[in-house]
Motif scaffolding. Structure first.
Motif, PDB file in Angstrom:
ATOM      1  N   ASP A   1      44.649  42.666  42.950  1.00  0.00           N
ATOM      2  CA  ASP A   1      43.649  43.741  42.883  1.00  0.00           C
ATOM      3  C   ASP A   1      43.739  44.464  41.550  1.00  0.00           C
ATOM      4  O   ASP A   1      44.820  44.892  41.121  1.00  0.00           O
ATOM      5  CB  ASP A   1      43.857  44.739  44.018  1.00  0.00           C
ATOM      6  CG  ASP A   1      43.622  44.110  45.374  1.00  0.00           C
ATOM      7  OD1 ASP A   1      42.830  43.159  45.449  1.00  0.00           O
ATOM      8  OD2 ASP A   1      44.251  44.562  46.360  1.00  0.00           O
ATOM      9  N   LYS A   2      42.583  44.628  40.904  1.00  0.00           N
ATOM     10  CA  LYS A   2      42.535  45.309  39.615  1.00  0.00           C
ATOM     11  C   LYS A   2      42.329  46.812  39.805  1.00  0.00           C
ATOM     12  O   LYS A   2      41.906  47.267  40.868  1.00  0.00           O
ATOM     13  CB  LYS A   2      41.401  44.738  38.754  1.00  0.00           C
ATOM     14  CG  LYS A   2      41.584  43.278  38.380  1.00  0.00           C
ATOM     15  CD  LYS A   2      40.451  42.807  37.486  1.00  0.00           C
ATOM     16  CE  LYS A   2      40.627  41.342  37.092  1.00  0.00           C
ATOM     17  NZ  LYS A   2      39.536  40.872  36.194  1.00  0.00           N
TER      18      LYS A   2
ATOM     19  N   HIS B   1      40.254  50.027  39.375  1.00  0.00           N
ATOM     20  CA  HIS B   1      38.824  50.315  39.254  1.00  0.00           C
ATOM     21  C   HIS B   1      38.681  51.721  38.695  1.00  0.00           C
ATOM     22  O   HIS B   1      39.055  52.701  39.341  1.00  0.00           O
ATOM     23  CB  HIS B   1      38.131  50.189  40.608  1.00  0.00           C
ATOM     24  CG  HIS B   1      36.649  50.178  40.501  1.00  0.00           C
ATOM     25  ND1 HIS B   1      35.815  49.953  41.587  1.00  0.00           N
ATOM     26  CD2 HIS B   1      35.821  50.354  39.442  1.00  0.00           C
ATOM     27  CE1 HIS B   1      34.553  49.988  41.197  1.00  0.00           C
ATOM     28  NE2 HIS B   1      34.538  50.241  39.902  1.00  0.00           N
TER      29      HIS B   1
ATOM     30  N   HIS C   1      36.681  47.431  35.748  1.00  0.00           N
ATOM     31  CA  HIS C   1      37.894  46.907  36.371  1.00  0.00           C
ATOM     32  C   HIS C   1      38.891  46.540  35.275  1.00  0.00           C
ATOM     33  O   HIS C   1      38.530  45.876  34.297  1.00  0.00           O
ATOM     34  CB  HIS C   1      37.587  45.676  37.218  1.00  0.00           C
ATOM     35  CG  HIS C   1      36.889  45.998  38.503  1.00  0.00           C
ATOM     36  ND1 HIS C   1      35.520  46.156  38.591  1.00  0.00           N
ATOM     37  CD2 HIS C   1      37.374  46.213  39.763  1.00  0.00           C
ATOM     38  CE1 HIS C   1      35.182  46.439  39.835  1.00  0.00           C
ATOM     39  NE2 HIS C   1      36.285  46.490  40.568  1.00  0.00           N
TER      40      HIS C   1
ATOM     41  N   CYS D   1      33.865  44.966  53.028  1.00  0.00           N
ATOM     42  CA  CYS D   1      35.265  44.714  53.369  1.00  0.00           C
ATOM     43  C   CYS D   1      35.700  45.776  54.380  1.00  0.00           C
ATOM     44  O   CYS D   1      35.263  46.928  54.296  1.00  0.00           O
ATOM     45  CB  CYS D   1      36.160  44.739  52.134  1.00  0.00           C
ATOM     46  SG  CYS D   1      36.193  46.310  51.258  1.00  0.00           S
TER      47      CYS D   1
END
Length: 317
Positions: free
Chosen positions: A12-13, A15, A34, A151
């Motif tokens: 996961d980057k 944000h 990102h 999600c």
């Protein structure tokens, strides 16, 4: 503390969003970016500094709006004698592998979408006029599969029930994007973080957030794309209950619920049919599908709730 190889598996980057608040309290999203943070794993002291160009959103997605100087510190890597940084070639190999996997997933889904659309058009001639959404543009101008916007979100103690989640989403402002110089409105599906950063967005963003929250409560929820009065495009949420016939429509901008009641076209005229209380004259959502690819979570891609299908209105308490 986890070692560097364990942290490398977290893909996961970061944000980062840049917003502007004017004297009247109006919030405007200027940039959504990102940032890959795992470069910090290759430093002996757990430090990483970089200048990041921030690009605009929407029609200005190719324009640089500013430069952000960032510094990342991994704590307590600098004070932990057992910390072993990653070799540069190991980090780059992992990032290249993830990029190639992502590209392969996107390629496979594109082939699937083309095959699906070809078969869909062959079923009936009127299918070419159906409002079927497979790809959408996010705030950065990137066309993504609509499934990737949704999600499951678990609100924990912040929201007690799905009804509270619906009320929370309606509290966020409704804002329609206007193209420069007029013309057709540019439809933008904002990412969840960008949407919450400005506390306002389009109907599609409200529906995506509500669907994600309902999934977090364990409901079988889908985002639906269709039309309302006068053929205007509209987006809402549908949940499927335990019983096969239990279908509920959720209006993401008003907080109302509508119980869907199907009408059997084979019934004789003597059979009394339920009255239509749904405020929309036309619906185009019903067949909600899940695509079984790793990059895909949920999608409501097509449907045909016709004029004869009835729904009963229920207000969210």
């Amino acid at each position: 503390m986890a070692d560097s190889r364990s942290l490398l598996s977290i893909a996961d980057k970061l944000h980062v969003t840049l917003v502007r608040i004017d004297p009247h309290g109006e919030t405007t999203l200027l940039s959504s970016q990102h940032i890959e943070w795992r470069h910090v794993l290759g430093d002996t002291n757990g430090h990483f500094a970089k200048s990041v160009e921030l690009f605009g959103v929407g029609e200005e997605s190719k324009v640089i709006v500013g430069v952000l100087d960032i510094r990342l510190d991994l704590i307590p890597a600098g004070q932990d004698s057992s910390w072993i940084p990653l070799a540069g070639d190991v980090l780059e190999a992992q990032l290249d592998l993830e990029r190639s996997r992502r590209a392969e997933i996107e390629r496979r889904f594109l082939l699937y979408a083309k095959h699906y659309w070809r078969e869909f058009l062959q079923m009936r001639d009127e299918h070419k006029d159906r409002l079927v959404k497979i790809f959408a543009q996010d705030e950065k101008g990137v066309h993504r599969c609509v499934c990737s916007f949704v999600c499951p979100l678990k609100a924990g103690r912040l929201l007690d029930s799905p009804q509270h989640a619906a009320r929370f989403v309606t509290a966020l402002g409704l804002q329609r994007s206007q193209p420069v110089g007029g013309g057709v409105r540019a439809e933008i599906w904002s990412s969840l973080f960008a949407f919450l950063a400005v506390n306002q967005g389009e109907c599609e963003s409200h529906a995506v957030l509500l669907c994600s929250l309902l999934l977090g409560f364990g409901l079988d929820a889908y985002v639906c794309v269709g039309t309302k009065g006068r053929g205007t495009s509209h987006t809402w949420v549908v949940t499927l209950g335990a019983a096969p016939e239990t279908v509920t429509f959720w209006e993401p901008t008003s907080g109302q619920r509508y119980i869907h009641q199907r009408v059997n076209p084979e019934d004789p005229p003597s059979v009394t049919q339920p009255m239509n209380k749904y405020p929309r004259s036309v619906l185009a959502a019903g067949h909600c599908r899940s695509v079984q690819l790793r990059s895909v979570r949920r999608v409501a891609m097509e449907g045909h709730v016709g004029r004869g299908d009835q729904v009963d209105q229920r207000s969210v308490a």
